[in-house]
Scaffold this active site. Structure first.
Site, PDB file in Angstrom:
ATOM      1  N   ALA A   1       0.850  -1.191   0.000  1.00  0.00           N
ATOM      2  CA  ALA A   1       0.000   0.000   0.000  1.00  0.00           C
ATOM      3  C   ALA A   1       0.884   1.239   0.000  1.00  0.00           C
ATOM      4  CB  ALA A   1      -0.889   0.015   1.239  1.00  0.00           C
ATOM      5  N   LYS A   2       0.308   2.366  -0.252  1.00  0.00           N
ATOM      6  CA  LYS A   2       1.011   3.638  -0.111  1.00  0.00           C
ATOM      7  C   LYS A   2      -0.016   4.735   0.046  1.00  0.00           C
ATOM      8  CE  LYS A   2       5.413   4.849  -0.297  1.00  0.00           C
ATOM      9  NZ  LYS A   2       6.561   3.947  -0.132  1.00  0.00           N
TER      10      LYS A   2
END
Ligand code: GLU
Length: 417
Positions: free
Chosen positions: A106-107
């Site tokens: 994720a980011k």
């Protein structure tokens, strides 16, 4: 080369496509892994110190969660975009798989200029952004961490905000926290320590002797500055450094401990006694054995790759080399240790932090560093072995390992319902 290939998401997808092709993945599997699973866009108001209300846009993208909860940092920068966050989220999926840690990718990010915000504005923006993305955060679902322009203090605000909504403290929802609230020994240095480990192993492979190697590092944030210190202590000669204000160069070697003190005092490196000023562009083309981009994406492109002199490039940043530049560099015989391997030390110690928080049982720094050493060397040699076996470069070796692991997990779980 089309400029668009430098859209980081296009680069990430092109890298994945090549690995998928080599692995012979089915069209369905390719379609699943090409797209992020979830993309959250949040627009939210923040009261500024002068009383005005300003709107901010932020993102949180979860690329894949088949191997474990979504994991990845949060960046604050004017250059943040949905495509950048998508690319970084996909790279996190592969990074966690190469390291063999049980997380998906994720980011997140907020479009803002943190250098022009006060501490109180930054805190209010961080807390509101956290509240907005809290609908997909959680110690078992999505665990943010620091990235560009975020630090342990920002992580403390994020952890506190999430905990306030729950009514009790949830340390395991964020990593990269201060030690006082469940952070881990060794986390601040972890990315750089991982960079040191892969550099050491790559030098052995290339029969290069650390004491005879010069190093140029682009970026003097948490990753670049600690990498400079660790590599200097390891015996290398640091000849070039840079930060957002520009670069400094001394072919006879820069005293890194002095540079660290100078940067702390002056806010940047420019004017460090005994060094010559260079631009950020010139820095990448300096004569050096090792080049370590530790700043942004798209730094080595078709426009400058032919002039790069380094024999070994260690990608401490995410996505610093475009595919076009990479081709040119390979033709010149340059070895590249790819981002998803080279900078995996950060998320690896984030994993240790999360495990410690869940168990409420903390390890000492020696134990952290030993476990990091084990994971990073194992990942390096697995990558090198895969690259040799498949007669390809280290990036493709790392991708083949990572994508196969994620594809296997995705296949085993099947398509719901
Ligand atoms: N932001 C770091 C990275 O790009 C660390 C992520 C984490 O620790 O979750 O790998």
């Amino acid at each position: 080369m089309a400029v668009d290939i430098e859209n980081p998401y296009n680069v990430a997808v092109a890298q994945f496509d090549e690995a998928a092709e080599r692995l012979g993945l089915s069209q369905a599997m390719r379609a699943i892994l090409r797209k992020p699973k979830r993309e959250l866009i949040v627009n939210f108001p923040v009261r500024m110190d002068n009383g005005d209300v300003e709107m901010f846009t932020g993102y949180r993208v979860q690329h894949n969660i088949n191997r474990g909860p979504a994991k990845g940092g949060i960046r604050f920068s004017p250059a943040v975009s949905l495509d950048e966050v998508r690319a970084l989220a996909m790279w996190m999926t592969w990074k966690c798989a190469v390291a063999g840690i049980p997380f998906g990718g994720a980011k997140g990010g907020v479009i803002c200029d943190p250098h022009n915000m006060s501490r109180t504005e930054l805190e209010r923006m961080t807390r509101r952004y956290t509240t907005e993305i809290s609908i997909i955060m959680g110690p078992n679902s999505d665990i943010p961490a620091p990235d560009m322009n975020t630090n342990p203090q920002v992580m403390a605000w994020m952890m506190d905000t999430y905990s306030m909504h729950q009514g009790y403290s949830v340390p395991a929802v964020i990593t990269g926290k201060p030690l006082a609230i469940g952070g881990s020994e060794g986390r601040l240095e972890a990315t750089a320590r991982g960079v040191l480990i892969v550099t050491r192993e790559a030098l052995k492979d290339l029969n290069m002797i650390p004491e005879r190697c010069s190093v140029v590092i682009q970026g003097f944030g948490n990753v670049g500055s600690v990498t400079a210190r660790l590599l200097a202590d390891f015996g290398c000669k640091i000849v070039g450094l840079s930060d957002i204000k520009g670069g400094i160069y001394n072919p006879a070697g820069i005293d890194v401990h002095m540079a660290l003190r100078y940067s702390k005092e002056h806010g940047n490196l420019s004017g460090l006694p005994g060094t010559e000023r260079v631009t950020n562009a010139e820095l990448l083309e300096l004569p050096t054995d090792i080049l370590i981009p530790a700043a942004l994406e798209n730094q080595l492109t078709v426009r400058n790759a032919t002039r790069v002199k380094a024999r070994l490039i260690i990608e401490a940043a995410n996505g610093p080399t475009t595919p076009g530049a990479e081709e040119i560099l390979y033709d010149k015989g340059v070895t590249i240790v790819p981002d998803i391997l080279a900078n995996a030390g950060g998320v690896t110690v984030s994993y240790f932090e999360w495990v410690q928080d869940l168990q409420r049982f903390f390890w000492d720094e020696l134990e952290i560093n030993e476990r990091l050493e084990t994971i990073m060397t194992r990942a390096y040699y697995a990558t090198r072995h895969k690259a040799k076996e498949q007669d390809t470069n280290l990036r493709m070796g790392a991708y083949l390992l990572a994508v196969a692991r994620v594809a296997e997990a995705t296949e085993m779980r099947g398509v719901y319902p």
